[in-house]
Design an enzyme around this catalytic site. Structure first.
Site, mmCIF file in Angstrom:
data_model
loop_
_atom_site.group_PDB
_atom_site.id
_atom_site.type_symbol
_atom_site.label_atom_id
_atom_site.label_comp_id
_atom_site.label_asym_id
_atom_site.label_seq_id
_atom_site.Cartn_x
_atom_site.Cartn_y
_atom_site.Cartn_z
ATOM 1 N N GLY A 132 44.810 27.542 43.590
ATOM 2 C CA GLY A 132 45.396 26.206 43.531
ATOM 3 C C GLY A 132 44.878 25.304 44.646
ATOM 4 N N GLU A 177 41.762 23.956 43.315
ATOM 5 C CA GLU A 177 42.114 23.010 42.241
ATOM 6 C C GLU A 177 42.670 21.706 42.812
ATOM 7 O OE1 GLU A 177 44.495 26.080 40.374
ATOM 8 O OE2 GLU A 177 43.294 25.923 38.553
ATOM 9 N N ALA A 205 48.366 28.634 45.303
ATOM 10 C CA ALA A 205 49.811 28.557 45.096
ATOM 11 C C ALA A 205 50.425 29.781 45.769
ATOM 12 C CB ALA A 205 50.124 28.545 43.607
ATOM 13 N N GLU A 237 41.968 34.040 41.179
ATOM 14 C CA GLU A 237 43.158 34.466 40.427
ATOM 15 C C GLU A 237 42.922 35.756 39.651
ATOM 16 O OE1 GLU A 237 41.959 31.381 40.551
ATOM 17 O OE2 GLU A 237 43.581 29.911 40.713
HETATM 18 N N1 DAK Z 1 50.377 32.892 48.639
HETATM 19 C C1 DAK Z 1 51.256 33.372 49.547
HETATM 20 N N2 DAK Z 1 50.888 33.816 50.781
HETATM 21 C C2 DAK Z 1 49.585 33.763 51.103
HETATM 22 C C3 DAK Z 1 48.603 33.279 50.194
HETATM 23 C C4 DAK Z 1 49.053 32.807 48.913
HETATM 24 N N3 DAK Z 1 48.215 32.271 48.005
HETATM 25 N N4 DAK Z 1 47.401 33.364 50.799
HETATM 26 C C5 DAK Z 1 47.623 33.872 52.037
HETATM 27 N N5 DAK Z 1 48.924 34.108 52.219
HETATM 28 C C6 DAK Z 1 49.589 34.672 53.399
HETATM 29 C C7 DAK Z 1 49.358 36.176 53.502
HETATM 30 O O1 DAK Z 1 50.269 36.890 52.689
HETATM 31 C C8 DAK Z 1 49.595 36.401 54.971
HETATM 32 O O2 DAK Z 1 50.992 36.399 55.204
HETATM 33 P P1 DAK Z 1 51.705 37.568 56.077
HETATM 34 O O3 DAK Z 1 51.319 38.820 55.421
HETATM 35 O O4 DAK Z 1 51.092 37.400 57.452
HETATM 36 O O5 DAK Z 1 53.162 37.225 56.009
HETATM 37 C C9 DAK Z 1 49.019 35.140 55.604
HETATM 38 O O6 DAK Z 1 48.994 34.151 54.581
HETATM 39 C C10 DAK Z 1 47.588 35.334 56.116
HETATM 40 O O7 DAK Z 1 46.808 35.875 55.057
HETATM 41 P P2 DAK Z 1 45.930 37.203 55.175
HETATM 42 O O8 DAK Z 1 46.525 38.141 56.154
HETATM 43 O O9 DAK Z 1 45.706 37.693 53.798
HETATM 44 O O10 DAK Z 1 44.584 36.581 55.800
HETATM 45 P P3 DAK Z 1 43.080 37.104 55.603
HETATM 46 O O11 DAK Z 1 42.268 36.271 56.537
HETATM 47 O O12 DAK Z 1 43.007 38.585 55.701
HETATM 48 O O13 DAK Z 1 42.699 36.732 54.108
HETATM 49 C C11 DAK Z 1 42.591 35.269 52.175
HETATM 50 C C12 DAK Z 1 42.634 35.387 53.724
HETATM 51 C C13 DAK Z 1 42.690 33.770 51.856
HETATM 52 C C14 DAK Z 1 41.242 35.794 51.675
HETATM 53 C C15 DAK Z 1 43.729 36.071 51.557
HETATM 54 O O14 DAK Z 1 44.958 35.673 52.183
HETATM 55 C C16 DAK Z 1 43.892 35.856 50.088
HETATM 56 O O15 DAK Z 1 43.158 36.441 49.283
HETATM 57 N N6 DAK Z 1 44.883 35.029 49.690
HETATM 58 C C17 DAK Z 1 45.214 34.801 48.281
HETATM 59 C C18 DAK Z 1 44.196 33.915 47.599
HETATM 60 C C19 DAK Z 1 44.532 33.744 46.134
HETATM 61 O O16 DAK Z 1 44.539 34.704 45.342
HETATM 62 N N7 DAK Z 1 44.835 32.513 45.709
HETATM 63 C C20 DAK Z 1 45.155 32.195 44.347
HETATM 64 C C21 DAK Z 1 46.648 32.282 44.144
HETATM 65 S S1 DAK Z 1 47.170 31.879 42.470
HETATM 66 C C22 DAK Z 1 49.428 25.579 38.359
HETATM 67 C C23 DAK Z 1 49.155 25.154 39.649
HETATM 68 C C24 DAK Z 1 48.589 26.010 40.570
HETATM 69 C C25 DAK Z 1 48.316 27.327 40.230
HETATM 70 C C26 DAK Z 1 48.612 27.770 38.953
HETATM 71 C C27 DAK Z 1 49.182 26.902 38.023
HETATM 72 N N8 DAK Z 1 49.980 24.682 37.396
HETATM 73 C C28 DAK Z 1 49.964 23.271 37.654
HETATM 74 C C29 DAK Z 1 50.473 25.187 36.164
HETATM 75 C C30 DAK Z 1 47.724 28.170 41.251
HETATM 76 C C31 DAK Z 1 47.711 29.498 41.277
HETATM 77 C C32 DAK Z 1 47.138 30.182 42.446
HETATM 78 O O17 DAK Z 1 46.678 29.566 43.372
#
Ligand code: DAK
Length: 257
Positions: free
Chosen positions: A108, A111, A65, A131
């Protein structure tokens, strides 16, 4: 549609939805999920479509997300805006939904893939629920579906550390159906979809419902549900055609009635 691309007849009877926010690794923001909900609803109603494939790009299926969109929200904002209600449509989709995953499927994104009925993965696919590293926990079924797929020990390890699971390991644990080279991901997924698309859509839908019941109920109730759906297939022309074709030693043609 700004953040997804829909091809209704990517192959006969098979629709393709591509998540299309490449710079953000297909982070699932509110608008993208609204578009996805609308597309799934429309394809589910479209009689020319029998199977739906959901994919991202080579780098990412989806990295979760959109963290930027939720970073400063309060608990009450989350409750009142309820922007995640769009996610409910994924599991409401009646037609078979196959995820084709390359690159990151995180949070997400993982998921979302697990909400699909099957997952085809490329060798570069990486699954995870990271997360915990941003101070929260999975919110779209990760603690439940990952645990059912992998078992408690591995699921605890992944969710409590935020580690990723490589494609082959995901296959070993039964999270994904098959691992293929990147360039074969869509061709192999279309092959699977085509096999299902030529069968009775009624029987396919009833079988999908019954399998999903196994996750939601106790065995007695699940078995009763399965039996009801089995009997229900006998109300369809497809069941008559399928059994008749078998007896007459010819290929059946299914019309979805
Ligand atoms: N959100 C927003 N932007 C994201 C992102 C995300 N999840 N993942 C990557 N990006 C963006 C980065 O900010 C970056 O943008 P700029 O800085 O260039 O503007 C761009 O994508 C490229 O990412 P990186 O520069 O970080 O690329 P790397 O290759 O260095 O790293 C990575 C890739 C995937 C390991 C890293 O980006 C990362 O750790 N991303 C976050 C992964 C994460 O924590 N995901 C979980 C998020 S929480 C629900 C439904 C859904 C959910 C909850 C509730 N309900 C139905 C109630 C879901 C929650 C989540 O998913």
């Amino acid at each position: 549609m700004e953040f997804i691309k829909v091809t209704e007849q990517a192959q006969p009877s098979v629709a393709l939805i591509e998540l299309n926010r490449p710079k953000e690794l297909n982070a699932l923001n509110k608008q993208l999920m609204e578009e996805l909900r609308d597309a799934l609803q429309a394809l589910d109603k479209n009689e020319a479509v029998r199977v739906i494939i959901l994919t991202g790009n080579e780098q990412a299926f989806a990295a979760g997300a959109d963290i930027k969109q939720m970073a400063d929200k309060s608990a009450i904002d989350m409750l009142v805006i309820d922007q995640f209600s769009t996610w409910d449509q994924i599991r409401k989709t009646k037609k078979p939904l196959i995820a084709a995953v390359s690159g990151f499927a995180l949070g997400g994104g993982c998921e979302l893939a697990m909400m699909c009925d099957m997952i085809m993965a490329s060798e570069t696919a990486r699954f995870g629920q990271p997360e915990i590293k941003i101070g929260t926990i999975p919110g779209a079924g990760g603690t439940q579906r990952l645990t059912r797929a992998l078992g408690k020990a591995k699921s605890m390890e992944l969710i409590l550390t935020g580690r990723f699971l490589a494609a082959e390991e995901a296959h070993f644990y039964g999270l994904v159906n098959k691992v293929v080279p990147v360039e074969m991901l869509l061709p192999e997924t279309f092959k699977l979809a085509a096999e299902i698309a030529q069968l009775s859509p009624i029987a396919v839908q009833l079988a999908k419902e019954a399998i999903n019941r196994s996750f939601e109920t106790h065995l007695d109730e699940g078995l009763a549900y399965e039996r009801r759906n089995f009997y229900l297939t006998f109300a369809s022309e497809d069941q008559k055609e399928g059994m008749k074709a078998f007896v007459e030693k010819r290929k059946a043609t299914y019309v979805g009635r």
